[in-house]
Motif scaffolding. Sequence first.
Motif, short mmCIF file in Angstrom:
data_model
loop_
_atom_site.label_atom_id
_atom_site.label_comp_id
_atom_site.label_asym_id
_atom_site.label_seq_id
_atom_site.Cartn_x
_atom_site.Cartn_y
_atom_site.Cartn_z
N GLY A 489 0.80 -1.21 0.00
CA GLY A 489 0.00 0.00 0.00
C GLY A 489 0.83 1.27 0.00
N PHE A 490 0.15 2.40 -0.07
CA PHE A 490 0.81 3.70 -0.10
C PHE A 490 1.61 3.95 1.18
CE2 PHE A 490 -3.25 4.28 1.96
CZ PHE A 490 -2.96 5.07 3.05
N ASP A 491 1.21 3.28 2.28
CA ASP A 491 1.89 3.47 3.55
C ASP A 491 3.04 2.49 3.75
OD1 ASP A 491 0.33 1.23 3.67
OD2 ASP A 491 -0.79 1.80 5.47
N GLY A 492 3.34 1.71 2.71
CA GLY A 492 4.43 0.75 2.79
C GLY A 492 4.03 -0.57 3.42
N ALA A 782 -2.53 19.93 14.18
CA ALA A 782 -2.27 19.29 15.48
C ALA A 782 -2.55 17.79 15.45
CB ALA A 782 -3.12 19.95 16.56
N LEU A 783 -3.25 17.34 14.40
CA LEU A 783 -3.47 15.89 14.25
C LEU A 783 -2.21 15.30 13.62
CD1 LEU A 783 -7.17 15.82 12.92
CD2 LEU A 783 -6.35 15.36 15.23
N THR A 784 -1.21 15.12 14.43
CA THR A 784 0.13 14.77 13.93
C THR A 784 0.24 13.33 13.43
OG1 THR A 784 0.77 14.26 16.20
CG2 THR A 784 1.28 16.46 15.39
N ASN A 785 -0.75 12.49 13.73
CA ASN A 785 -0.69 11.09 13.30
C ASN A 785 -1.59 10.79 12.11
OD1 ASN A 785 1.12 9.83 15.33
ND2 ASN A 785 -0.45 10.53 16.75
N LEU A 786 -2.40 11.77 11.67
CA LEU A 786 -3.36 11.52 10.60
C LEU A 786 -2.62 11.28 9.28
CD1 LEU A 786 -6.40 11.37 10.07
CD2 LEU A 786 -6.34 13.78 9.41
N CYS A 792 -15.65 14.33 2.19
CA CYS A 792 -16.52 14.95 1.20
C CYS A 792 -17.05 16.25 1.78
CB CYS A 792 -17.69 14.02 0.87
SG CYS A 792 -17.18 12.37 0.36
N ILE A 793 -16.73 17.38 1.13
CA ILE A 793 -17.05 18.70 1.65
C ILE A 793 -17.78 19.49 0.56
CG2 ILE A 793 -16.12 20.82 2.64
CD1 ILE A 793 -13.63 19.20 3.42
N ALA A 794 -18.90 20.09 0.92
CA ALA A 794 -19.69 20.83 -0.07
C ALA A 794 -18.92 22.04 -0.59
CB ALA A 794 -21.03 21.25 0.53
N GLU A 795 -18.32 22.81 0.32
CA GLU A 795 -17.61 24.03 -0.06
C GLU A 795 -16.15 23.94 0.37
OE1 GLU A 795 -18.70 26.68 -1.76
OE2 GLU A 795 -20.69 25.79 -2.03
N LEU A 796 -15.28 23.61 -0.56
CA LEU A 796 -13.85 23.49 -0.28
C LEU A 796 -13.14 24.72 -0.82
CD1 LEU A 796 -11.70 21.48 0.90
CD2 LEU A 796 -11.34 20.74 -1.46
N THR A 797 -12.29 25.36 -0.01
CA THR A 797 -11.60 26.58 -0.43
C THR A 797 -10.10 26.35 -0.51
OG1 THR A 797 -11.21 27.42 1.81
CG2 THR A 797 -13.37 27.89 0.81
N GLU A 798 -9.41 27.33 -1.09
CA GLU A 798 -7.95 27.25 -1.18
C GLU A 798 -7.32 27.27 0.20
OE1 GLU A 798 -4.36 28.94 -3.98
OE2 GLU A 798 -6.11 30.22 -3.64
N ASP A 799 -7.91 28.01 1.15
CA ASP A 799 -7.40 28.03 2.52
C ASP A 799 -7.50 26.64 3.17
OD1 ASP A 799 -6.75 30.68 2.38
OD2 ASP A 799 -8.59 31.39 3.37
N ASP A 800 -8.57 25.93 2.85
CA ASP A 800 -8.73 24.58 3.38
C ASP A 800 -7.62 23.67 2.84
OD1 ASP A 800 -11.07 25.48 4.55
OD2 ASP A 800 -12.33 24.78 2.90
N LEU A 801 -7.27 23.89 1.58
CA LEU A 801 -6.20 23.09 0.97
C LEU A 801 -4.86 23.40 1.65
CD1 LEU A 801 -6.39 21.02 -1.31
CD2 LEU A 801 -5.53 22.76 -2.88
N VAL A 802 -4.67 24.65 2.04
CA VAL A 802 -3.46 25.04 2.76
C VAL A 802 -3.38 24.31 4.10
CG1 VAL A 802 -2.28 26.93 3.94
CG2 VAL A 802 -3.23 27.29 1.65
N THR A 803 -4.52 24.25 4.80
CA THR A 803 -4.57 23.55 6.10
C THR A 803 -4.24 22.06 5.91
OG1 THR A 803 -6.24 25.07 6.96
CG2 THR A 803 -6.02 22.94 8.06
N LEU A 804 -4.82 21.45 4.90
CA LEU A 804 -4.55 20.04 4.63
C LEU A 804 -3.07 19.83 4.31
CD1 LEU A 804 -7.70 19.18 2.48
CD2 LEU A 804 -7.16 18.27 4.74
N GLY A 805 -2.49 20.76 3.60
CA GLY A 805 -1.09 20.64 3.21
C GLY A 805 -0.13 20.70 4.38
N GLN A 806 -0.63 21.16 5.55
CA GLN A 806 0.23 21.28 6.72
C GLN A 806 0.12 20.07 7.65
OE1 GLN A 806 -1.15 24.98 8.36
NE2 GLN A 806 -0.01 26.24 6.90
N LEU A 807 -0.76 19.11 7.33
CA LEU A 807 -0.85 17.90 8.15
C LEU A 807 0.46 17.12 7.99
CD1 LEU A 807 -4.52 16.82 7.31
CD2 LEU A 807 -3.67 17.55 9.55
N PRO A 808 1.22 16.96 9.05
CA PRO A 808 2.61 16.49 8.91
C PRO A 808 2.77 15.04 8.49
CG PRO A 808 2.00 16.69 11.23
CD PRO A 808 0.89 17.29 10.45
N SER A 809 1.79 14.18 8.79
CA SER A 809 1.95 12.75 8.51
C SER A 809 1.07 12.27 7.37
CB SER A 809 1.63 11.93 9.77
OG SER A 809 2.49 12.26 10.82
#
Length: 932
Positions: A489-492, A782-786, A792-809
Amino acid sequence: MAPVVSAALGALGPLLVKLSGLLAGEYGRLKGVRREIRSLESELTSMHAALEEYTKLEDPSGQVKAWISLVRELAYDTEDIFDKFIHHLGKRGHRGGFKEFLRKITLPLKTLGARHEIADQIDDLKDRIKQVKDLKDSYKLNDVPSSTTGHLAVDPRLHAVFAEEAHLVGVDGPRDNLAKWMVEEGNNSSKPRKVLSIVGFGGLGKTTLANEVYRKIQEQFDCKAFVSVSQKPDIKKIMKDVISQVSCQGGSTKDTSDWDEIKSISKLRELLQNKRYLIIIDDVWSAQAWKTIKCAFPENNCSSRIIVTTRIIDVAKSCCLGGDDQMYELKSLSDLHSRILFFTRIFGSGKNCPDMLEEVSNNILKKCGGLPLAIISIAGLLANRPAIKEEWEKVKRSIGSALEKTKSLEGMSSILSLSYNDLAPNLKTCLLYISLFPEDHVIERTRLVRLWIAEGFISEERGQSKQEAAENYFYELINKSMVQPVDIGFDGKVRACRVHDMMLELIISKSVEDNFTTMVGGGQSLKNQQGFIRRLSIQYIDKELASALANLDLSHVRTLIVMPSCCIEHMPRLDLFEALRVLDFQHCRDLKDFDMNGMDKLVQLKYFNFTGTAISKLPLGIVMLGNLETLDIGNTNVQELPAGFGQLTKLEHLQGGHVILPDGIGDMKNLELMSGFVIASSKMDLLEDLGNLTSLKELNVDLELANKIRDKVSCEDKKCEEAFLSSLCKLGTCKLRSLDIAACGASLDFLDSWSPLPSSLRRFSTNYMDSFTKFPKWITPALTNLANLHICIAELTEDDLVTLGQLPSLLRLKLWSSNKLVATVQRNSFLNLKVLDFGVQTERAYVSFLKGSAPRLEELTITFSVSAAKANGFYSGIEHLKCLKQAMIDLDVEDATPSECKAAAAEIRNEADANPNHPALIIVGKSEEEDN
């Protein structure tokens, strides 16, 4: 580490623990019972100590093997009797009757007679123990040495070292590529030493390939040497072997007989200090051995080269820690090269197979699985037999037994046995268990490790749970090339494995020899069955085999695995298997016709697998299985669980498939996995009980919120949401790692109040459209293990994508959005992401990637709006994704002209071509469909 059931010692270790527990408990306070149990414990402890010593012998005598077998069988039978004894005590303990029961079993046999079966069996055990003890004395086994050294066998690798080049098949390509890599930049400039490690299954041709590379490039080096290491390396001898070889090429040494390791290494370093050397270190079995050996080879910037061969992946990696080093994983021969090698060895030409032998030869080659040593060995066996179909069929059928008995196959057997003998006892046991599965069977990792645990092969160790220890064993078998990984899998993580047919033949042979497993319909004859059947795999059964099985005592069978190809109508009755720990019917589609009566008698059952069957109702007797730890009813027609199900308090893994969850689960505090269940909004008690399952690591539920009124949440649903969230908050602070929620037609926005954050959460998934109207507040960096998020989100914004991009794991992200998303993935975001899937449902999306974003992304699925991208020249940024392996682009052509669509597709292809990793690209759109 607690004693476990093993192939070598049987159930003896766990049995002694049980007897000690009985002595320490209230049963041991009764004088007669204490004396009986202590006597048994004393004798069996003595046997256990002897057994541990004898199983260490490299080549035990026939008498030692016979005695080991007797003790193993005795231990299994003793445990079966005491399990039955303990079960009866438990049933009588609350009725004031067990003291009377204990008094009876301690009476002399003449008083009890036939009044009690268990008392008879315990007396029989005493007699058997005495006989086994006396037999040990008569065999004079006390005089057996602690280790044996037989005659030195011929090294089966020698043929690889001295093989004639004209006889080799399929080596040219790998040899030439590796030889080129070995000498590039080495002739005209001084470069650091480089190491090539060749890793692969025993008999795959690692030594042959290393030797061919050596032959091709050896003239370009000042000093050369080829040495074998083996499982128990003699470092001093290895150093002296290399010294003697390089000394013959211009060096000079005095007598080395009195040199120790340090002096030998020092002298070798001195000899090679200013030389360009080429060394093959063949058959390295441990990283520690390599760490010591490599000290002798100076990094002298003379473009020196070392080739290491090993069967163990971790060892191969440890040899290649330098930036210029390379690990080469050797693959099996192709079908074409296998045929050429096979027929050349038999007929002198790879094209001379008679038509009548075509089918049987294909079957033999399939069993060889591209393993050169197997092909050569079996071809050598057939070359000395008439080219008659019947003769070849005999060889095909008897390959397993022939491995041990046929002279021409001794080399292959030795090669395979080297790997097997190198395993620790617990790993041997886990590997032998795989013999219960037929050829080419793909075995899921989760299924296999749960089977091992249910069988008692695994104990908690070094702070690891049984699950974690079992998974480590699984990966260790892969690391040592004993089993082959399937679906990484993608997680090895490896999702499943299979065993090479030749290794399967070897482990079947060893399993049968130790009466560890028995296969019906898998080529093993029941006529030769020695002792009671302990673990049974029914791979095929007809009336004749059913009749043979009916004549055997099945009351000692601990594992019953039934393959999908079996005809269920010929299966023995369940109530015959009273000692079962494991019952596995996975994918047996006609199981609905099988009589499940007698289920309540399987009181020792720990693992029950119905997945993929057509059953529609669980037998009522299942609620009596108080030791059950795993129940899998996924992909069945079962819709509800029987009343009283909540009393199965030892259950750890509960796998369903859209099954209604019953009330009364609050006491099931050992549950770690609960997947595939429906919770209705009216089940308030059930929703509150969910929060009491504090051991839950994985939860997959369908939350039915069906009382919406004009798009407003009803009061009943509001209470349901609050109760569910309250339970999730409790679970999130415990062990919850994976959460899948389905809530058809309802919003999960109420999860915004989730507090404290589920810090251990690794996976979150919801797959209904618009599960969230806006991005959830609780998903933060702060969800460092995710690591795995599907949302599925009705209204997804570029800021939301920035937040997702910062999830470390974050490793895998699957998004669906119903709005028009125009966004740019920023630099230094999604640093560990490997899979990104925006879903082809995300409409009118235009997402591009800046340089430095998603540096590890391997798979991309995305919608590309031509009209939205037009202003940016149809730029996508795919060229910057340096690790990208494949990309699927869904071209949204709405509001775009055909020429714009064509230009967009061309630009995307150009960017993919400019990507140094050259990813596979699929562009799908309304106006064109292209696959590069």
